[in-house]
Design an enzyme around this catalytic site. Sequence first.
Site: not given
Length: 794
Positions: A326-330
């Site tokens: 994932t990307d950051w906190a997605d």
Amino acid sequence: MKHNWTKGIASLALCAVLYGFNTPDISNPEKNTEEIEMIVNSNLTIDEKVEKILHQLSLEEKVGQMTQVTLDVITKGESRFASDEPLKLDKKLLEEAIVKYKIGSVLNTANNRARTTDKWNEVISQIQKVAMKEIGVPVLYGVDAIHGTTYTAGATFFPQQIGMAATWNTELNRQGASVTAYETRASSIPWDFSPVLDMGRNPAWPRIWETYGEDVYLTSQMGIAAIDGYEGENNDLSDKTKVASCIKHFLGYGSERSGKDRTPSYLPEIELREHYLPSYKAAIDAGAHTIMINSGIINGTPVHASYKYLTKLLKEELGFKGLVVTDWADIENLHNRDKVADTHKEAVKKSINAGIDMSMVPYNFKFAEMLVELVNEGEVPMSRIDDAVRRVLKVKMELGLFETPYPSKGDYPKFGSKEHEQIAYNAASESITLLKNNENILPLKKGTKVFVAGPNANSMRTLNGGWTYSWQGEKVEEFAQDYNTILEAVQNKLGKENVAFASGVEYNHEGLYHEEKNIDIDAAVKASEGSDVILLCLGENTYTETPGNLHDLYISQNQRKLAEALAKTGKPVVLILNEGRPRLISQFEEDMAAVVHTYLPGNFGGDALADILVGEVNPSGKLPYSYPMYPNALGTYDHKPSEASEKMEGMYDYNSSLPFQYPFGFGLSYTTFDYSDIKISRNEITPYHDFTVSVTVKNTGDVEGKEVVQLYTKDLYASITPDNKRLRRFEKVNLKPGESKVVEFTLNGKDLAFVAENLKWTVEAGEFKIMIGDQSASLNVTKTVEFEKIYFEN
């Protein structure tokens, strides 16, 4: 006797493990790590080792492998969002992360700042020692090293991706990626979240400078070169100078309707597949090991929750066998922002079942807790967990992390070397693009007295952009004191006695990234009085992602006023653009004698620019995007015929809906090139035929120079309105004065395909136009062929 007896038991244990007779002994972690070590040291293949290690892990350990936290979470500090300085790991927090939650990955730096290679080695060695002792599986550490090793002091920094695209030199891009891999691995980090293969087709998008521009073929070729540089020949990650690449952000990121970061996209399937998917397919075919997912929403569905895109398209149709992160906190954003999951736990369920393999959490361990619960409750199948962990383990195994979790500090003598710096300088000099040069004001004549102005004139920060020593690039000045700003480089080249300076406008580094301060245009005008030529350095301050969102694509009004005031002095003004996206300059461009685009050229951008200004280097960059003229006339070169009326090849009517300031692929030189004698090996083909196109290119000036030979095709008529033209091949050649070269390209009928209404790649019978420079020829396709069905079944 005791020693031999122990060895015998170990041999029996090894046989049991290798042939599948053992089950993991969760109550005895030491035994578990010993068995994993035996597997690693066996003669099994990598895939066989991965299966055996997977068999040794408990559910909690498997879920831990799918969990990634940021470094601040395990360092000493008042909170998990900030660390003390000097940086030190917190033993209790590290044990919580690895002993309790079994985490398998860490990313990022602490306190958003660069570290020395010694500090990186110290920190990552400590993390790996705990992981190997407690689990027997090394941590996979990753960073965004997108134009050099972002978070390492002393690393070599290259032009940002948009500048590398402007070189139109894939070999330079490969070399830059290879240096970045070497210096990232020297920092004990084996995983690089790069390259960005999103399409830069919306000039307002704040991440356009992280892309290779608007064209899918140019992006694909640059992406392939980057992966070759990062991962090496045959993608052999056992080479300790290489890293696992991470292509990002799958899929359609940058197509936001608003131009604002992480806002919704509405993409027809034809558009998505023809202009946004091929760069990822090319990178997957090139062997990229990992992929990061688009943080945004396509047609109402967050990509992180899309089984259609993550499993059916990415893993099944494209056959991607690597790690999906994932990307950051997605995953949290599915609940917090996108409102498609009514709880965080539901968000975890949706994303993992959709096809996510690792969660960039990044600040807590709730993901791990909730995913264990979901498996025990039957909401996430164990087969999905095993598939994800298998992908994680394979990357770690191929990187050789089980055998060498962290490198020796002395293994990388070329870190920050002159050899690496020369490659960075070469890239900067080939990226800089001459867009206008009235009356050949450039190169500057010997003895010219110049006045330098503008907020970008004396800033290393603006030369580098974001993702440089820190996320937003605001710490560049602290780490880049040994390099030359534009002003310093010009002073070094012309002599301080011939160079005057007054900024006229400055950026407010303490405030919002778009704010300006110390505006004194009158003082700048007065300071220019003794000069022959004005070098006006305009553009943008550093930014990336949401902090870079803007409402007005015009260059700031303060900078516009400065340009207009200096133009009124009657002195020739050379406009030097230093910006991450094409800020509009049509309000004053006609008053500029010359325009030079530097993009974000890195630490050696000032030196490269100065060499170009005095003629020691002949500019050879070409635009990787269409430079718009007005905010309501944004578009790309491969537009539909109804979007623009052409008055001549490559240029557009003022009344057209797309009056570009400068077209895609455009760039001037200090010499001239002539094209002649275009030839096609066959005038008729089927969609299966290879054919060649050649053209003679001659340097008709008196200066040695490099020219980018660009081949375009134009489908004259099709069942779906064809694009204006499409880039199909390019090659950069160097020619001495008077020298000619025949440049030949090999194509296949499939290169003429488009995505038809039925979502199949199709080559239709009919006439095509082949164009190189001012040369063109006709090609006839004799039959229509639909190729493999690329659309997945719902």
